[in-house]
Design an enzyme around this catalytic site. Structure first.
Site, PDB file in Angstrom:
ATOM      1  N   GLY A 326      62.850  26.136  73.482  1.00  0.00           N
ATOM      2  CA  GLY A 326      63.960  27.062  73.688  1.00  0.00           C
ATOM      3  C   GLY A 326      64.816  27.188  72.436  1.00  0.00           C
ATOM      4  N   ALA A 327      65.145  26.038  71.865  1.00  0.00           N
ATOM      5  CA  ALA A 327      65.957  26.015  70.657  1.00  0.00           C
ATOM      6  C   ALA A 327      65.894  24.601  70.096  1.00  0.00           C
ATOM      7  CB  ALA A 327      67.410  26.386  70.965  1.00  0.00           C
ATOM      8  N   ASN A 330      68.559  21.707  64.534  1.00  0.00           N
ATOM      9  CA  ASN A 330      68.643  21.418  63.102  1.00  0.00           C
ATOM     10  C   ASN A 330      70.080  21.553  62.627  1.00  0.00           C
ATOM     11  OD1 ASN A 330      65.718  21.471  63.181  1.00  0.00           O
ATOM     12  ND2 ASN A 330      65.970  23.686  63.347  1.00  0.00           N
ATOM     13  N   HIS A 362      74.377  23.448  74.412  1.00  0.00           N
ATOM     14  CA  HIS A 362      73.453  22.317  74.336  1.00  0.00           C
ATOM     15  C   HIS A 362      73.176  21.959  72.867  1.00  0.00           C
ATOM     16  CE1 HIS A 362      69.816  20.104  75.988  1.00  0.00           C
ATOM     17  NE2 HIS A 362      69.482  20.208  74.716  1.00  0.00           N
ATOM     18  N   GLU A 363      72.836  22.958  72.068  1.00  0.00           N
ATOM     19  CA  GLU A 363      72.478  22.687  70.672  1.00  0.00           C
ATOM     20  C   GLU A 363      73.691  22.237  69.869  1.00  0.00           C
ATOM     21  OE1 GLU A 363      69.428  22.411  70.289  1.00  0.00           O
ATOM     22  OE2 GLU A 363      68.809  23.514  72.077  1.00  0.00           O
ATOM     23  N   HIS A 366      74.445  18.670  70.417  1.00  0.00           N
ATOM     24  CA  HIS A 366      73.533  17.813  69.650  1.00  0.00           C
ATOM     25  C   HIS A 366      74.085  17.472  68.264  1.00  0.00           C
ATOM     26  CE1 HIS A 366      69.967  17.101  71.949  1.00  0.00           C
ATOM     27  NE2 HIS A 366      69.609  18.361  72.075  1.00  0.00           N
ATOM     28  N   GLU A 385      69.318  14.026  74.627  1.00  0.00           N
ATOM     29  CA  GLU A 385      69.153  15.163  75.540  1.00  0.00           C
ATOM     30  C   GLU A 385      70.057  15.101  76.769  1.00  0.00           C
ATOM     31  OE1 GLU A 385      67.813  17.677  74.522  1.00  0.00           O
ATOM     32  OE2 GLU A 385      66.511  16.976  72.913  1.00  0.00           O
TER      33      GLU A 385
END
Ligand SMILES: *[C@@H]1O[C@H](CO)[C@@H](O)[C@H](O)[C@H]1NC(C)=O
Ligand SMILES: *[C@@H]1O[C@H](CO)[C@@H](O)[C@H](O)[C@H]1NC(C)=O
Ligand SMILES: *[C@@H]1O[C@H](CO)[C@@H](O)[C@H](O)[C@H]1NC(C)=O
Length: 958
Positions: A326-327, A330, A362-363, A366, A385
Site C-alpha cells: 500500500g505504501a 521511507n 500510518h506512514e 512510522h 506496525e
C-alpha cells in the site's frame, strides 16, 4: 508498510525466496570458519561482529537505451561502508548482498591504508543466505575497535516489476506515450538488492546517496534534498544530504524523466509535497490537506519534532503507479501505490478517500515508530506496525472527527484482530523469523491489528496522559537506535510508577503476556439474578469447534455496565482479571450486564442464556439502549460464538433480530460479513439459498430504506460507507429493489442519459449492470477503464468488469489481466474480482488456467500470488468444477508443481459445502425465527456452486 495490500502476502511461502533471487541458486555453500552464527535460528542473520557507521551509495542507472557495454534496466553501483570492528580476530566478515554482479572489493583502514585481502579469493557470494563474504589475507585480522572503509563496485538490476522490490521499473502512459521510471522498495529484506549492505533493521548508520541521472531527466527524488549537482555532459551528478542514522531498508531513490511536485505547502522549513506523474496534476490536493496537520498532531503527541530529526529534513509523499504494497515509510520520501495517495473528486469513492488519510497517518507515524526507533529484528515488527496502525486511526481521527475513525477502528481493526487471532495456528505478536520469506510472512494481520488493539486497550487502562508519557520516554530513550519490547515495557513501567497508577498490577508482566502469548480470551459471564453476583471465566477463544481447549489466561482489564444505569462513556477498567475465574458483586435488579464497553478490549463476551435473552429483548424493543459499538460487538461476537458452537443458532438469531430495525453502519459492517459467511456455505443448495435470501431481504428492509439508492450531497461519511457495502451485498444476493435501481442507473449512464454515476454507487451499479448486460456493455466499461486517469477509479472499473457472465467478455478479461494494460500488482486481484463477480466465472477461468498456466504464473510474478489464484479459484467452484480441477491437478503434477496448494483448497471447499449441508436446517429455522422448513432442507441438495472468500481476501479487496 501499510495493511491493505500487504495481505496479498499472507500465505508467503518459502518459494518467495526463489523469486526474489535474480539468479539461479548455486549449490549449498558452506560458510568458512571465522564467521560465527547459529545454524538453526539465525542462518540468514548477520553476526554482530561489525558496527556500521556510514555508507555512501552512488548509482548510475541505464534505462531502455543503454550505452555500449551496459544492459538496459541495470545500474552501476559503488558503495563505501564505514564500520567499526567490534570483535577480535576477524579474518573474514559478511554483509548481505543480492545485487546482479559484484565487480571489485577493497578494504582500507580509516587513514586509507590498504588491508590485504586473500589474493586467490578476496570475496565470495554465498547466494543461499544472500551473503557477501570478504576474506582477509592469511594471518591478517581486523583490529577490535578500529574503523575500516570497505568499497564495493557492482552492477544492480532495475527489476521488471515492483513485485520483486529492490530497485525496479514502473511505467505510465501520458498522451499515448509510455514513460519508464525507476523506484526503490527495500522493506523488509531488499536493501541488499540495491547495494551490498547491513540489511537488517537493527544495524543503523547514516547514508550519503549520489545519483548520476540522465541529463534530460528531471531531478531525482530521494530521502533527503539535493545538496549539490554537477553537470557531466549527458548526465547530472546529484549529491543528496546525509540521511539521519537509520536502517538500510528506509532508503529510497526515484529516478524519472517527468515526475513532478503535484501540490505543496510552500513552507521551506516544514515542507510537505505530493509528487506524482505529471498527468495526475490536480489529484494531490486531498493528500496535502491531511498531511501537514497529521505531522503537527504527531509532533505534539510524541513531543518530538519531525523536521529536526535530520539535517534539512523534508516530508515528501510520492505516488507510484507501480508499488507492491500500500505504501512504504521511507524517511523523507514515503512512497504510495498511486490509489493510496491521489484523489480525484467525482471519481474516487469514500472508502478509498478515507484510506488516503489513514494510510498517510500510518506512514507518518512510522517516522517515530519504525524510523526514529526501530524494532531490533522483524520478529517484533509489531512495534513498527502496531503503533503505525494505531495512529493510522487515532491521529487521523484527531485531524478529522467527521470520518468517525475512532469508532471505525473497532470494525476495521479490532474485530479483524479477533478474527485473525482465533485460529489454532495464529502466532504471537513476538514470533521468531529468520529467512526473508518468514520475515515477509510476519507482516501479517496480527502485527498490525492486534498490535494496534493492544495499544488501545493499554491507553484506557493507563489513561491517555500516562500512555503518552510512556511513548515519549520510549522514543527519547531509543532515538536513532533499535528497540526490543523490553525497552517499551520499561518505559511503561517508569510512567506508571511516576503517575502512581494501576496499583499492584505488574505492567511489564501484563505486556509480556499479551505480546508473547498467541490468541485471546472469550469471557463467559453468568449472572445470579437473585444476588446480582456476576461470575466470570476466561478461556482462550478458538473459532473452530473442534479445536482442543487450552488453558492460558490473560490479564484482562474489565469494563461493564448494566441495564439499570447504563454508562457507555466510562472506558476506564474497574479491575484487571488475572486468573481463570473472577466474581463481581453487583446490586441485583438489572436485566442485563454488558462487558467490554465500546469493545475497547481484546476479548469476546458470552453470557448465560437468560442474559442473552434479556439483551435480545432490549435490542428488539429499542436497539439504541445499547451503545452502537456494543451492538457492533454483539453482532461480531454472536457470529463467532455460533460458528465455534458456543451458542445455538436460534438464540444467536434471536439476538440478531434487532438488525431488522437498526440502520447503523457499525452494526451492519460485521453483520454483512457474518451473514455472507453463512450464505456462502449454502450456494450449492439452491432451495436453502432461496429461503435464506428471502430472510436476508427482510433483514435488509429497514437499512436500505434508511440509506436509499442515491447519495445526498450532505450526510455522515459512515452512512455513505454503509450504503456502499450494504447495496453491494443486497445486489449480490438479488435484492429486487437494489438490482432494478442499479440496472436502471447503469443503462442511463450507458445511453448517455446520465453523465456519471456517483463513485460511491459504482461498485454495485456497474457490477449489476454487467451481470444483466451483454458483451457491448462490458466493452463500454472496459473502454472507460482504459481512459481512466485515476487509479482508484480504474481498479473499481476492473472489479466491475469481473461481474460479466458473458463468455467472450470473460475471455477478453482474462487476456487483459495478462497484458500490459493491467499492472503486475493488480493481476491477482483481477482474478479474484472475476471469481467474486459472477457465479460460474471460476469455471471459465479454470479452462483458461489449464491452457495458460505458465503465462499466468509468469504474469503474477510471486509464487504466493499464483498459489492464491489456485486457492481462490477452488473456493468459488461448484462440485463439478472441483472434480474437474482436481483431475487436472492430479494429471499435471509436473506442469503444476503447486498442485498440493490446489488440492488443499479443493478439500477445504468441499468441507465448507458439507458444513452448509449439515447445518442448513438448523440455521434456516433459526433465521426464520421458528417453525419448520418447508420441504426439509436436507433433502434438496443440488450442487451448484460454492464461494468461500476467506476473510483475508475480503479485507484485501475492501
Ligand atoms: C499529445 O500528443 C499529440 C500528438 O503527439 C500532440 O499533438 C499534442 O499536443 C499532445 N498533447 C499534449 C497535451 O501534450
Ligand atoms: C533523453 O535522451 C536520450 C538519449 O539522447 C533519449 O534516448 C531519450 O529519449 C531522452 N529522454 C527524454 C525523456 O527526453
Ligand atoms: C556525507 O555528506 C555530508 C554532506 O551532506 C558531508 O558533510 C559528510 O562528510 C559526508 N559523510 C561522509 C562520511 O563522507
Amino acid at each position: 508498510m501499510s495493511f491493505l495490500t500487504k495481505l496479498v502476502l499472507v500465505p508467503a511461502l518459502l518459494a518467495v525466496v526463489r523469486s526474489e533471487f535474480p539468479f539461479d541458486l548455486e549449490a549449498d555453500l558452506e560458510l568458512e570458519p571465522g564467521v560465527t552464527r547459529n545454524e538453526d535460528l539465525t542462518s540468514y542473520r548477520l553476526p554482530e561482529d561489525l558496527d556500521p557507521i556510514h555508507a555512501d551509495i552512488e548509482i548510475t542507472p541505464y534505462f531502455e537505451t543503454a550505452p555500449a557495454g551496459k544492459e538496459p534496466f541495470t545500474f552501476d553501483g559503488v558503495t563505501r561502508h564505514i564500520f567499526k570492528a567490534v570483535k577480535d580476530n576477524l579474518n573474514a566478515f559478511v554483509l548481505q548482498d543480492n545485487v546482479r554482479d559484484v565487480r571489485t572489493v577493497s578494504l582500507t583502514t580509516a587513514d586509507g591504508t590498504l588491508v590485504a585481502l586473500n589474493a586467490a579469493n578476496p570475496f565470495e557470494r554465498i547466494r543461499q543466505y544472500f551473503f557477501l563474504k570478504i576474506n582477509l589475507a592469511e594471518g591478517i585480522t581486523l583490529v577490535n575497535g578500529e574503523i575500516y572503509h570497505l568499497t564495493i563496485e557492482y552492477i544492480g538490476n532495475i527489476n521488471e516489476t515492483p513485485m520483486t522490490r529492490g530497485m525496479f521499473r514502473g511505467s505510465y502512459i501520458d498522451n499515448g506515450t509510455l514513460h519508464w521510471y525507476a523506484a526503490c522498495h527495500l522493506q523488509p529484506t531488499h536493501g541488499r538488492q540495491l547495494f551490498p549492505s547491513f540489511d537488517e533493521p537493527g544495524f543503523k548508520s547514516t547514508f550519503n546517496i549520489t545519483v548520476n541521472r540522465p541529463a534530460n531527466f528531471t531531478e531525482t527524488f530521494s530521502n533527503m534534498r539535493i545538496r549539490d549537482t554537477v553537470d557531466m555532459g549527458d548526465r547530472v551528478k546529484e549529491y543528496f544530504y546525509q540521511t539521519p542514522r537509520m536502517s538500510a531498508y528506509l532508503i529510497t531513490i526515484h529516478i524519472s524523466a517527468h515526475f513532478k511536485v503535484l501540490s505543496e505547502n510552500y513552507d521551506n522549513e516544514k515542507s510537505y509535497r505530493i509528487i506524482g506523474r505529471p498527468n495526475a496534476e490536480g489529484q494531490g490536493e486531498y493528500a496535502l490537506e491531511v498531511g501537514p496537520p497529521l505531522t503537527k498532531w504527531m509532533e505534539d503527541y510524541f513531543g518530538i519534532e519531525y523536521y529536526t530529526m535530520g539535517e534539512d529534513m523534508k516530508n515528501d509523499q510520492l505516488a507510484s503507479p507501480d508499488w507492491a504494497s500500500g505504501a512504504t515509510e521511507n524517511w523523507g520520501l514515503v512512497s504510495y501505490r498511486e490509489l493510496r495517495l491521489l484523489y480525484e473528486e467525482g471519481e474516487t469513492n469514500a472508502a478509498d478517500k478515507i484510506s488516503i488519510g489513514t494510510i498517510t497517518a500510518h506512514e507518518l507515524a512510522h517516522k517515530w515508530f519504525g524510523n526514529y526507533i526501530t524494532a531490533r529484528w522483524w520478529d517484533n515488527v509489531w512495534i513498527n506496525e502496531g503503533f503505525a496502525s494505531y495512529f493510522e486511526y487515532f491521529a487521523m481521527d484527531a485531524v478529522d472527527k467527521d470520518l468517525e475513525l475512532k469508532d471505525q477502528f473497532n470494525i476495521m481493526y479490532l474485530q479483524s484482530a479477533l478474527s485473525a487471532d482465533s485460529s489454532a495456528s495464529t502466532r504471537a505478536l513476538r514470533h521468531t523469523v529468520n529467512s526473508p520469506a518468514e520475515v515477509t510472512g510476519h507482516f501479517s494481520g496480527i502485527s498490525y491489528t492486534k498490535g494496534a488493539s493492544l495499544l488501545l486497550m493499554l491507553k484506557h487502562f493507563l489513561s491517555e496522559d500516562t500512555f503518552k508519557k510512556a511513548l515519549h520516554t520510549f522514543l527519547v530513550d531509543r532515538a536513532y537506535e533499535h528497540a526490543f519490547p523490553e525497552d517499551l515495557y520499561r518505559a511503561f513501567k517508569a510512567a506508571v510508577t511516576e503517575d502512581g497508577i494501576i496499583g499492584n498490577v505488574d505492567i511489564e508482566a501484563f505486556l509480556n503476556t499479551w505480546v508473547d502469548q498467541p490468541g485471546y480470551p472469550v469471557l463467559s459471564v453468568s449472572v445470579d439474578t437473585n444476588s446480582g453476583l456476576v461470575s466470570l471465566k476466561q478461556d482462550r477463544f478458538y473459532l473452530s469447534a473442534t479445536a482442543t481447549p487450552t488453558d492460558e489466561t490473560w490479564p484482562l482489564p474489565l469494563t461493564y455496565t448494566t441495564s439499570r444505569n447504563p454508562d457507555w462513556e466510562n472506558l476506564t477498567p474497574s479491575e484487571v482479571m488475572l486468573g481463570k475465574t473472577h466474581q463481581i458483586p453487583i446490586e441485583p435488579g438489572y436485566d442485563w450486564v454488558i462487558f467490554n464497553v465500546q469493545q475497547q478490549g481484546i476479548y469476546r463476551v458470552n453470557y448465560d442464556t437468560k442474559t442473552w435473552e434479556n439483551i435480545a429483548n432490549s435490542l428488539r424493543s429499542n436497539h439504541a439502549t445499547i451503545h452502537h459499538l456494543n451492538r457492533a460487538q454483539i453482532v461480531d461476537d454472536v457470529f463467532a460464538l455460533m460458528r465455534s458452537e458456543n451458542m445455538k443458532y436460534d438464540l444467536g438469531f434471536r439476538v440478531l433480530d434487532f438488525l431488522k430495525q437498526d440502520t447503523s453502519y457499525f452494526s451492519w459492517y460485521p453483520a454483512i460479513t457474518g451473514l455472507n459467511w453463512i450464505r456462502n456455505r449454502f450456494l450449492h443448495l439452491p432451495e436453502v439459498l432461496a429461503q435464506y435470501d428471502e430472510q436476508m431481504y427482510e433483514f435488509l428492509d429497514a437499512v436500505i430504506k434508511d440509506l436509499g439508492y442515491d447519495v445526498p450531497s450532505v450526510e455522515p461519511v459512515t452512512k455513505t460507507l454503509n450504503r456502499f457495502y450494504t447495496l453491494t451485498f443486497a445486489c449480490n444476493i438479488g435484492h429486487k429493489g437494489c438490482t432494478e435501481d442499479a440496472v436502471q442507473k447503469f443503462r442511463a449512464y450507458r445511453d448517455g442519459t446520465s453523465s456519471s454515476v456517483n463513485p460511491n454507487l459504482r461498485r454495485h451499479v456497474f457490477c449489476q449492470g454487467l451481470r444483466e448486460g451483454g458483451y457491448e456493455d462490458w466493452k463500454f466499461l472496459k473502454e472507460r477503464l482504459l481512459r481512466s486517469n485515476n487509479q482508484a477509479d480504474s481498479i473499481a472499473m476492473l472489479r466491475s468488469l469481473g461481474c460479466t457472465p458473458n463468455e467472450q467478455a470473460i475471455q477478453e478479461y482474462l487476456e487483459m489481466l495478462l497484458s500490459d494494460n493491467i499492472k503486475a500488482q493488480d493481476r491477482l486481484n483481477g482474478f479474484t474480482f472475476l471469481f467474486m463477480g459472477n457465479r460460474g466465472n471460476s469455471k471459465v477461468a479454470l479452462q483458461f488456467l489449464k491452457q495458460r498456466v505458465a503465462d499466468i504464473r509468469a504474469a503474477v510474478i510471486l509464487p504466493a500470488s499464483f498459489n492464491s489464484i489456485l486457492s481462490n479459484m477452488a473456493a468459488y467452484l461448484d462440485n463439478e468444477g472441483l472434480d474437474d480441477m482436481e483431475q487436472w491437478l492430479r494429471n499435471n503434477q509436473a506442469d503444476v508443481p503447486e498442485f498440493n496448494v490446489g488440492l488443499n483448497a479443493i478439500a477445504s471447499a468441499r468441507t465448507s459445502m458439507k458444513w452448509g449441508t449439515d447445518r442448513a436446517k438448523e440455521i434456516l429455522e433459526a433465521v426464520q425465527g421458528s417453525g419448520t422448513v418447508p420441504g426439509g432442507a436436507a433433502s434438496i441438495i443440488v450442487p451448484t456452486i460454492t464461494l468461500l472468500l476467506s476473510s483475508v481476501v475480503a479485507m484485501m479487496l475492501r
